[in-house]
Design a protein around this motif. Structure first.
Motif, PDB file in Angstrom:
ATOM      1  N   LEU A 104       0.827  -1.195   0.000  1.00 12.26           N
ATOM      2  CA  LEU A 104       0.000   0.000   0.000  1.00 12.26           C
ATOM      3  C   LEU A 104       0.869   1.257   0.000  1.00 12.26           C
ATOM      4  N   GLU A 105       1.934   1.273   0.782  1.00 10.91           N
ATOM      5  CA  GLU A 105       2.776   2.465   0.874  1.00 10.91           C
ATOM      6  C   GLU A 105       3.417   2.795  -0.469  1.00 10.91           C
ATOM      7  N   GLU A 106       3.846   1.760  -1.195  1.00 16.17           N
ATOM      8  CA  GLU A 106       4.400   2.008  -2.531  1.00 16.17           C
ATOM      9  C   GLU A 106       3.346   2.648  -3.422  1.00 16.17           C
ATOM     10  N   ASP A 107       2.125   2.161  -3.322  1.00 13.43           N
ATOM     11  CA  ASP A 107       1.043   2.709  -4.135  1.00 13.43           C
ATOM     12  C   ASP A 107       0.789   4.175  -3.779  1.00 13.43           C
ATOM     13  N   LEU A 108       0.745   4.472  -2.492  1.00  7.79           N
ATOM     14  CA  LEU A 108       0.499   5.846  -2.068  1.00  7.79           C
ATOM     15  C   LEU A 108       1.629   6.781  -2.472  1.00  7.79           C
ATOM     16  N   SER A 109       2.823   6.248  -2.607  1.00  6.11           N
ATOM     17  CA  SER A 109       3.993   7.086  -2.923  1.00  6.11           C
ATOM     18  C   SER A 109       3.934   7.673  -4.325  1.00  6.11           C
ATOM     19  N   ARG A 110       3.115   7.101  -5.213  1.00  2.96           N
ATOM     20  CA  ARG A 110       3.050   7.592  -6.593  1.00  2.96           C
ATOM     21  C   ARG A 110       2.037   8.721  -6.743  1.00  2.96           C
ATOM     22  N   ARG A 111       1.286   9.031  -5.678  1.00  4.14           N
ATOM     23  CA  ARG A 111       0.204  10.003  -5.798  1.00  4.14           C
ATOM     24  C   ARG A 111       0.726  11.433  -5.781  1.00  4.14           C
ATOM     25  N   ASP A 112      -0.137  12.374  -6.152  1.00  8.23           N
ATOM     26  CA  ASP A 112       0.338  13.738  -6.386  1.00  8.23           C
ATOM     27  C   ASP A 112       0.674  14.502  -5.115  1.00  8.23           C
ATOM     28  N   PHE A 113      -0.301  14.645  -4.212  1.00  5.31           N
ATOM     29  CA  PHE A 113      -0.102  15.481  -3.027  1.00  5.31           C
ATOM     30  C   PHE A 113      -0.321  14.655  -1.762  1.00  5.31           C
ATOM     31  N   THR A 114       0.338  15.061  -0.706  1.00  5.36           N
ATOM     32  CA  THR A 114       0.268  14.287   0.546  1.00  5.36           C
ATOM     33  C   THR A 114      -1.162  14.144   1.048  1.00  5.36           C
ATOM     34  N   ILE A 115      -1.983  15.165   0.835  1.00  7.94           N
ATOM     35  CA  ILE A 115      -3.364  15.106   1.329  1.00  7.94           C
ATOM     36  C   ILE A 115      -4.204  14.107   0.539  1.00  7.94           C
ATOM     37  N   ILE A 127      -4.187   5.218   7.509  1.00 10.21           N
ATOM     38  CA  ILE A 127      -2.799   4.902   7.154  1.00 10.21           C
ATOM     39  C   ILE A 127      -2.245   6.107   6.418  1.00 10.21           C
ATOM     40  N   ASP A 128      -1.203   6.728   6.977  1.00  5.62           N
ATOM     41  CA  ASP A 128      -0.754   8.028   6.478  1.00  5.62           C
ATOM     42  C   ASP A 128       0.779   8.109   6.473  1.00  5.62           C
ATOM     43  N   PRO A 129       1.433   7.404   5.560  1.00  8.71           N
ATOM     44  CA  PRO A 129       2.906   7.350   5.577  1.00  8.71           C
ATOM     45  C   PRO A 129       3.590   8.652   5.169  1.00  8.71           C
ATOM     46  N   PHE A 130       2.863   9.593   4.548  1.00  9.99           N
ATOM     47  CA  PHE A 130       3.499  10.821   4.058  1.00  9.99           C
ATOM     48  C   PHE A 130       2.984  12.067   4.778  1.00  9.99           C
ATOM     49  N   GLU A 131       2.413  11.842   5.959  1.00  9.39           N
ATOM     50  CA  GLU A 131       1.979  12.917   6.853  1.00  9.39           C
ATOM     51  C   GLU A 131       0.974  13.861   6.193  1.00  9.39           C
ATOM     52  N   GLY A 132       0.051  13.263   5.446  1.00  6.22           N
ATOM     53  CA  GLY A 132      -1.000  14.068   4.829  1.00  6.22           C
ATOM     54  C   GLY A 132      -1.917  14.718   5.848  1.00  6.22           C
ATOM     55  N   GLN A 133      -2.154  14.029   6.991  1.00  7.65           N
ATOM     56  CA  GLN A 133      -3.006  14.610   8.031  1.00  7.65           C
ATOM     57  C   GLN A 133      -2.389  15.884   8.603  1.00  7.65           C
ATOM     58  N   LYS A 134      -1.089  15.886   8.730  1.00  9.05           N
ATOM     59  CA  LYS A 134      -0.388  17.079   9.221  1.00  9.05           C
ATOM     60  C   LYS A 134      -0.600  18.239   8.257  1.00  9.05           C
ATOM     61  N   ASP A 135      -0.516  17.951   6.954  1.00  6.47           N
ATOM     62  CA  ASP A 135      -0.722  19.006   5.962  1.00  6.47           C
ATOM     63  C   ASP A 135      -2.182  19.450   5.918  1.00  6.47           C
ATOM     64  N   LEU A 136      -3.101  18.523   6.165  1.00  7.94           N
ATOM     65  CA  LEU A 136      -4.507  18.916   6.268  1.00  7.94           C
ATOM     66  C   LEU A 136      -4.698  19.888   7.424  1.00  7.94           C
ATOM     67  N   LYS A 137      -4.086  19.571   8.562  1.00 11.41           N
ATOM     68  CA  LYS A 137      -4.193  20.424   9.744  1.00 11.41           C
ATOM     69  C   LYS A 137      -3.587  21.801   9.481  1.00 11.41           C
ATOM     70  N   ASN A 138      -2.461  21.829   8.767  1.00  9.01           N
ATOM     71  CA  ASN A 138      -1.770  23.086   8.479  1.00  9.01           C
ATOM     72  C   ASN A 138      -2.276  23.773   7.216  1.00  9.01           C
ATOM     73  N   LYS A 139      -3.261  23.155   6.573  1.00  7.03           N
ATOM     74  CA  LYS A 139      -3.860  23.694   5.346  1.00  7.03           C
ATOM     75  C   LYS A 139      -2.790  23.955   4.281  1.00  7.03           C
ATOM     76  N   LEU A 140      -2.084  22.888   3.968  1.00  4.20           N
ATOM     77  CA  LEU A 140      -0.929  22.999   3.082  1.00  4.20           C
ATOM     78  C   LEU A 140      -1.036  22.012   1.927  1.00  4.20           C
TER      79      LEU A 140
END
Length: 405
Positions: A104-115, A127-140
């Motif tokens: 799954l992590e390999e699959d997620l790694s090909r996506r465009d943005f962390t969110i 499951i959030d290997p690229f810290e997309g939740q952090k970017d959601l919180k920071n609106k980034l």
């Protein structure tokens, strides 16, 4: 877990029972975490496309070469895509090849943005290997991995980044922003149709479309969009006006064309690969704006000719451009609309055959001109929409003549 995910759970359950991994992924998970309304529910799985087809009775192999099978379940459609990593992007759109993987992590790694690289399992665990939740919180908005790599793979991601700014009221990360500056020219490698889709989603973003349009001007993206080269100042003006009033997509296009002072509307929209219907609608709005600039009083025939809805949009745009209140003019429009004796030519009490009989003449250019005279007179209240009244009025005001038309 919310209802839309619960409805899709049987698909994930079937895949898991067959020995495969399966997760909710993409925009639906992002919007779930943001508390926004969700669109399509997408699923990623370790099952190969042929496995998915074998497990479900009703499937559509929409993108089977790239691992995607649509599963139909309870009258809903779900895209189920095999975990994959992408090869080189030789056409700036699709990878030249894909490799199916079991991670799954390999699959997620090909996506465009962390969110957009966040997954959720059947129990609601994130499951959030690229810290997309952090970017959601920071609106980034920032890419998964090196932004240069992501934009070189598919430059349309540049427009997608700006679109998410508009829809979510987020900011671009500094690294993403700088990379967009470096690679905006690659948008010329993308089909206009794909750019148009993202641009229109950006325009209709209800959270921050002014901010997004301003970003296009700031990052000089407009230089690589059809007929917007060197139009940064016009785009800034457009952005400010869009922020002052909620406009439909067609109203925004008409406003942009007016600000750009486009004379050949059809040519402009052809460069954008837009529809004939949009050309027609925007031309109506712009005609109303031009008419109001020449005479601020609405005429009954203008309302009849263009239709109340088009006139209403034209009024809104005219008042926005002139910084005027629209209430009085819209009230006048409502009064005129309610008083119109007819709303279409087919409602007229006469036909061309009646005119041929009354004038004892063969058909010709005179016929359509005379019908138009009658139509205008009926709309303006000069004559009642009644056959005998029209005949009397017409033969009095426009008696038959050898030279008549």
């Amino acid at each position: 877990m919310e209802e839309s995910f619960i409805k899709a759970k049987p698909i994930i359950e079937t895949l898991i029972e067959a020995g495969f991994e399966a997760y909710f992924v993409g925009g639906s998970v992002r919007d779930h975490l943001l508390g926004r309304s969700r669109g399509d529910i997408d699923i990623a799985t370790s099952a190969l496309p042929e496995d998915v087809q074998a497990l479900f009775n009703r499937t559509i192999p929409v993108g089977i070469k790239h691992g995607t099978v649509v599963v139909l379940h309870n009258q809903e459609m779900y895209e189920v895509t095999t975990f994959r990593i992408d090869g080189d992007y030789q056409d700036f759109r699709r990878p030249s090849k894909v490799e199916f993987v079991t991670s799954l992590e390999e699959d997620l790694s090909r996506r465009d943005f962390t969110i957009n690289a966040i997954a959720m399992d059947i129990h609601g665990t994130i499951i959030d290997p690229f810290e997309g939740q952090k970017d959601l919180k920071n609106k980034l908005i920032q890419t998964v991995g090196n932004p240069d790599d992501r934009f070189l793979e598919d430059p349309l991601r540049i427009m997608r980044a700006i679109r998410f700014v508009s829809q979510l009221d987020f900011e671009l990360s500094p690294e993403t922003k700088e990379s967009i500056k470096r690679h905006a020219h690659l948008l010329t490698k993308i089909s206009v149709e794909r750019v148009l889709v993202e641009f229109e989603k950006l325009l209709t973003g209800q959270a921050a479309n002014e901010k997004a349009i301003m970003l296009i001007a700031e990052l000089q993206i407009q230089n690589y969009l059809p007929l917007l080269d060197n139009k940064a100042e016009e785009l800034r003006q457009f952005a400010v006006l869009c922020s002052q009033q909620a406009l439909t997509l067609e109203e925004q296009w008409a406003l942009l064309i007016h600000i750009l002072k486009i004379e050949d509307i059809e040519f402009f929209f052809r460069q954008w690969k837009s529809s004939n219907e949009r050309i027609k609608t925007c031309r109506l709005y712009l005609n109303v704006i031009a008419g109001l600039k020449n005479c601020t009083n609405l005429s009954r025939y203008t309302v009849y000719t263009y239709g109340p809805e088009a006139v209403k949009s034209g009024i809104r745009l005219y008042c926005l451009l002139e910084n005027k209140q629209s209430d009085a003019v819209l009230t006048e429009l409502q009064t005129i609309t309610q008083s119109l004796p007819i709303v279409a030519r087919k409602e007229m009490a006469i036909t061309g055959n009646d005119l041929i009989e009354w004038y004892s003449k063969k058909g010709g250019p005179w016929l359509s001109k005379t019908i138009e005279i009658v139509e205008r007179a009926v709309v303006n209240g000069e004559v009642e929409n009644n056959k005998e009244n029209i005949k009397e009025w017409l033969l009095t005001c426009n008696p038959p003549s050898e030279n008549n038309y």
